[in-house]
Design a protein around this motif. Structure first.
Motif, mmCIF file in Angstrom:
data_model
loop_
_atom_site.group_PDB
_atom_site.id
_atom_site.type_symbol
_atom_site.label_atom_id
_atom_site.label_comp_id
_atom_site.label_asym_id
_atom_site.label_seq_id
_atom_site.Cartn_x
_atom_site.Cartn_y
_atom_site.Cartn_z
ATOM 1 N N TYR A 188 0.945 4.097 -2.009
ATOM 2 C CA TYR A 188 0.805 2.860 -2.611
ATOM 3 C C TYR A 188 1.256 2.035 -1.363
ATOM 4 C CZ TYR A 188 3.162 -2.219 -3.153
ATOM 5 O OH TYR A 188 3.537 -3.402 -2.715
ATOM 6 N N LEU A 189 0.658 0.926 -0.857
ATOM 7 C CA LEU A 189 0.552 0.559 0.435
ATOM 8 C C LEU A 189 1.366 -1.034 -0.019
ATOM 9 C CD1 LEU A 189 -2.162 1.658 2.148
ATOM 10 C CD2 LEU A 189 0.365 2.521 2.532
ATOM 11 N N ALA A 190 2.335 -1.549 0.521
ATOM 12 C CA ALA A 190 2.950 -2.914 1.098
ATOM 13 C C ALA A 190 2.390 -3.498 2.519
ATOM 14 C CB ALA A 190 3.909 -2.758 0.528
ATOM 15 N N TRP A 191 1.205 -3.581 3.096
ATOM 16 C CA TRP A 191 0.271 -4.341 4.573
ATOM 17 C C TRP A 191 0.754 -5.008 5.030
ATOM 18 C CZ3 TRP A 191 -3.604 -0.152 5.887
ATOM 19 C CH2 TRP A 191 -3.650 -0.056 7.137
ATOM 20 N N GLY A 192 1.196 -6.312 5.295
ATOM 21 C CA GLY A 192 1.693 -7.001 6.363
ATOM 22 C C GLY A 192 0.840 -7.043 7.498
ATOM 23 N N ILE A 228 3.422 -1.223 8.068
ATOM 24 C CA ILE A 228 3.043 -0.531 6.799
ATOM 25 C C ILE A 228 4.067 -0.324 5.788
ATOM 26 C CG2 ILE A 228 1.392 0.694 6.251
ATOM 27 C CD1 ILE A 228 -0.885 0.118 8.927
ATOM 28 N N ALA A 229 4.139 -0.210 4.930
ATOM 29 C CA ALA A 229 4.683 0.868 4.534
ATOM 30 C C ALA A 229 4.458 1.108 2.707
ATOM 31 C CB ALA A 229 6.791 -0.218 3.564
ATOM 32 N N SER A 230 4.485 2.543 2.808
ATOM 33 C CA SER A 230 4.015 3.061 1.803
ATOM 34 C C SER A 230 5.404 4.150 1.297
ATOM 35 C CB SER A 230 2.845 4.244 2.947
ATOM 36 O OG SER A 230 4.318 5.037 3.714
ATOM 37 N N THR A 231 4.831 4.019 0.120
ATOM 38 C CA THR A 231 4.985 5.334 -1.530
ATOM 39 C C THR A 231 4.010 5.857 -1.341
ATOM 40 O OG1 THR A 231 6.295 3.272 -1.277
ATOM 41 C CG2 THR A 231 6.210 5.263 -3.094
ATOM 42 N N ALA A 232 4.131 7.080 -1.291
ATOM 43 C CA ALA A 232 3.265 8.608 -0.980
ATOM 44 C C ALA A 232 4.351 9.056 -2.446
ATOM 45 C CB ALA A 232 3.528 9.339 -0.079
ATOM 46 N N PHE A 233 3.052 9.378 -4.021
ATOM 47 C CA PHE A 233 3.149 10.908 -4.679
ATOM 48 C C PHE A 233 2.799 11.493 -4.852
ATOM 49 C CE2 PHE A 233 4.417 5.833 -5.765
ATOM 50 C CZ PHE A 233 4.740 5.443 -6.621
#
Length: 361
Positions: free
Chosen positions: A211-215, A333-338
């Motif tokens: 999941y990426l929260a991209w500004g 860029i904020a990422s969540t890696a599963f």
């Protein structure tokens, strides 16, 4: 399909559920509360009528949501909060077995594909977010001895949390792995650098989701950056290299439908559910939320894994006397890696973020 056929099979599993109406999940222990956040509203109805539907978490406090003795598997987690600002101001942690270090440490909203404190519909197989802030996840999470889930409130406001942890007690296959999730943020990405989603992971496992929260901090198109997977000893060059950010998330041509512009979509395994445009006042930047679940196509590794994405756009050409060209950008860029791993803890877990690290800019 085999997965659907399995639904008809009897197993040794025992169904249990933990919520504010049954803090332990014990058999026959639900709905017994005499005190709770709903006591006043249910005062004329009495015991068993939604006396304890939620919990309050004070500023700076950590609430234990579940402590389960295994073996078993978490099947479904649902929650919602008031206020929505809690989505980026609280940390969800999951500990496997008796490990002090969490395998999952992610802002609550980012874990459920909501990194911007604003609701957007997500209709995927592994995560669903429904109006108005009903978060669901369906990642299967097996454990052998113990599973513990907590939520820390980093904000200066009280959080009211409604939640339910549905799980199954029963044997866990020897080859079952543990779910991990790491959160990282580059704000902004420095010139010529990549954003790292995952690094230092050691062991055998498989990568299952991003999941990426991209500004966006630059004008023009921003999503040319390649996703790269460095597997099992890869150093300078990766084994798996994508062709662009929108390509990795299953889109194409800038997510731009002619005459419509950026177009949101949400599918079982990939999507761009959130598009936030500038408002001409205080919300000055474009922001996007994207997910990709590697469920049909897990990325398997035997010894180690590193994952990166480039902050790369297209520079303005015509009118500036410059050719069409790629241009490194300085995005947020904020990422969540599963990923699943053969151990309940791993090297490479990033430092625990503080409230200023999590702040939505």
């Amino acid at each position: 399909m085999p997965g659907f056929d399995a639904l008809s099979l009897r197993t040794e599993g025992v169904s249990r559920s933990i919520s504010a109406e049954n803090f332990t999940g014990a058999k026959g222990a639900g709905g017994r509360a005499t005190e709770g956040t709903g006591a006043r509203a249910a005062s004329r109805l009495g015991r068993g009528w939604k006396i304890s539907p939620s919990i309050d978490i004070a500023p700076g406090a950590t609430a234990e949501l579940a402590d389960i003795e295994g073996p078993g598997t978490l099947r479904h987690v649902w929650c919602t909060t008031a206020p929505h600002a809690a989505w980026r101001a609280s940390l969800l942690r999951i500990h496997w077995e008796d490990e002090e270090e969490p395998a999952v440490e992610v802002p609550l909203g980012d874990f459920f594909c909501h990194g911007w404190n604003r609701f957007a519909q997500v209709s995927s197989a592994m995560v669903a977010a429904n109006p108005n802030g009903g978060f669901n996840c369906y990642w299967p999470m097996p454990f052998r001895r113990r599973a513990r889930i907590t939520l820390e409130n980093l904000s200066a406001e009280q959080i009211t949390l409604y939640y339910q942890v549905d799980h199954e007690l029963g044997p866990v296959a020897e080859e079952s792995s543990y779910l991990h999730a790491h959160w990282r943020r580059s704000n902004p990405v420095s010139a010529g650098s990549d954003h790292t989603l995952l690094d230092g992971v050691r062991g055998a496992g498989h990568y299952v989701g991003t999941y990426l929260a991209w500004g966006v901090n630059s004008p023009g198109w921003w999503g040319e950056g390649e996703l790269k997977f460095f597997l099992d000893g890869d150093t300078e060059f990766p084994t798996i290299c994508g062709t662009g950010t929108e390509d990795y998330f299953g889109g194409a041509w800038n997510f731009d439908v002619p005459g419509t512009g950026y177009t949101a979509y949400t599918t079982p395994y990939l999507g761009l559910p959130q598009i936030i445009g500038p408002d001409g006042l205080y919300a000055s930047q474009q922001r996007f939320g994207m997910y990709r679940w590697h469920v049909p196509d897990p990325v398997r590794f035997a010894t180690d894994l590193r994952v990166t994405v480039q902050s790369l756009g297209i520079g303005p050409g015509q009118g500036n006397g410059l050719p069409h060209r790629y241009r490194p950008t300085h995005d947020d860029i904020a990422s969540t890696a599963f990923f699943y791993l053969d151990a309940p803890r791993t090297e490479g877990r990033p430092p625990t973020p503080g409230l200023l690290d999590l702040e939505v800019d």
